[in-house]
Design an enzyme around this catalytic site. Structure first.
Site, PDB file in Angstrom:
ATOM      1  N   TYR A 103      10.322   8.469   3.486  1.00  0.00           N
ATOM      2  CA  TYR A 103       9.305   7.854   4.344  1.00  0.00           C
ATOM      3  C   TYR A 103       9.792   6.543   4.933  1.00  0.00           C
ATOM      4  CZ  TYR A 103       8.381   4.577   0.555  1.00  0.00           C
ATOM      5  OH  TYR A 103       8.520   3.607  -0.395  1.00  0.00           O
ATOM      6  N   PHE A 113       8.367  -2.333   6.818  1.00  0.00           N
ATOM      7  CA  PHE A 113       8.209  -3.086   5.575  1.00  0.00           C
ATOM      8  C   PHE A 113       8.736  -2.320   4.371  1.00  0.00           C
ATOM      9  CE2 PHE A 113       4.246  -0.780   6.100  1.00  0.00           C
ATOM     10  CZ  PHE A 113       4.083  -0.189   4.857  1.00  0.00           C
ATOM     11  N   ASP A 114       8.864  -0.993   4.495  1.00  0.00           N
ATOM     12  CA  ASP A 114       9.393  -0.204   3.385  1.00  0.00           C
ATOM     13  C   ASP A 114       9.926   1.120   3.912  1.00  0.00           C
ATOM     14  OD1 ASP A 114      10.122   0.436   0.795  1.00  0.00           O
ATOM     15  OD2 ASP A 114       8.114   1.028   0.173  1.00  0.00           O
ATOM     16  N   ILE A 135      -1.850   4.287  -1.953  1.00  0.00           N
ATOM     17  CA  ILE A 135      -2.916   3.855  -1.049  1.00  0.00           C
ATOM     18  C   ILE A 135      -3.738   5.073  -0.622  1.00  0.00           C
ATOM     19  CG2 ILE A 135      -1.723   1.775  -0.253  1.00  0.00           C
ATOM     20  CD1 ILE A 135      -0.965   3.294   2.309  1.00  0.00           C
ATOM     21  N   TYR A 161      -3.840  -1.580   2.409  1.00  0.00           N
ATOM     22  CA  TYR A 161      -3.892  -2.663   1.434  1.00  0.00           C
ATOM     23  C   TYR A 161      -5.098  -3.568   1.612  1.00  0.00           C
ATOM     24  CZ  TYR A 161       0.660  -1.031   0.063  1.00  0.00           C
ATOM     25  OH  TYR A 161       1.691  -0.238  -0.393  1.00  0.00           O
ATOM     26  N   PHE A 178       3.113   5.358   9.029  1.00  0.00           N
ATOM     27  CA  PHE A 178       4.179   5.913   8.193  1.00  0.00           C
ATOM     28  C   PHE A 178       4.690   7.195   8.820  1.00  0.00           C
ATOM     29  CE2 PHE A 178       1.862   3.511   4.991  1.00  0.00           C
ATOM     30  CZ  PHE A 178       2.846   3.050   4.138  1.00  0.00           C
TER      31      PHE A 178
END
Length: 187
Positions: A103, A113-114, A135, A161, A178
């Protein structure tokens, strides 16, 4: 009526002891506040250093091969959106399955961010798709995907979040996007 000398001396001793105690308490509080301020500054520096490290590590994040993280309008994200970019042909994901996914996640300005892809290497993440472990946008957005499938999830802040965010990379009340590719599924 005059007080006896012994009582006067006793009163003076009490006054002196109380004065010294009051002054001593004042200095103890002042020094304690200095220590608290010093500790607070040390804590802030440690947190700033930690945030800088996280931001630095995030620079290695890359989009899934063949895709890119693009800017999107945060104000327009009011509900979970699922867009299948590749329909998989393998086993279908259901809640409580153990899955392995690749992902990439990013914020509205396009900053990743990730990601499981870092410096051109991909290490899929493995977890059980269950409430409370991820989440809400993933819990609602991934079921129905099949192995080999790629889905773009646009997740409102309240299913990501929320009001707390995930500093330093995700500010409070930030919607997310995502790209998720299912690599494997097992019960």
């Amino acid at each position: 009526m005059a007080t006896p000398k012994g009582q006067r001396i006793g009163i003076w001793i009490i006054v002196i002891v109380m004065s010294v105690g009051t002054v001593g308490t004042y200095f103890a509080l002042a020094l304690g506040n200095d220590n608290d301020e010093k500790q607070s500054q040390e804590n802030k520096k440690a947190m700033d250093d930690y945030y800088a490290l996280i931001k630095d590590q995030a620079k290695a994040n890359q989009a899934l091969s063949g895709y890119e993280a693009t800017k999107f309008d945060a104000a327009s994200v009011t509900e979970l959106k699922q867009e299948d970019l590749v329909t998989g042909e393998g086993q279908e994901v259901t809640l409580n399955d153990k899955i392995k996914v690749s992902y990439t996640g990013w914020v509205p300005d396009g900053t990743i961010f990730d990601s499981t892809t870092k410096s051109n290497t991909n290490t899929p993440a493995e977890f059980t798709l269950s409430a409370g472990s991820l989440i809400d946008g993933w819990i609602a957005g991934i079921p129905g995907m099949k192995v080999g499938g790629v889905r773009k999830l646009t997740i409102p802040a309240d299913q990501a979040y929320g009001a707390t965010g995930s500093e330093p990379l995700i500010a409070p009340n930030t919607p997310l996007q995502f790209l998720v590719r299912v690599e494997s599924v097992s019960q």
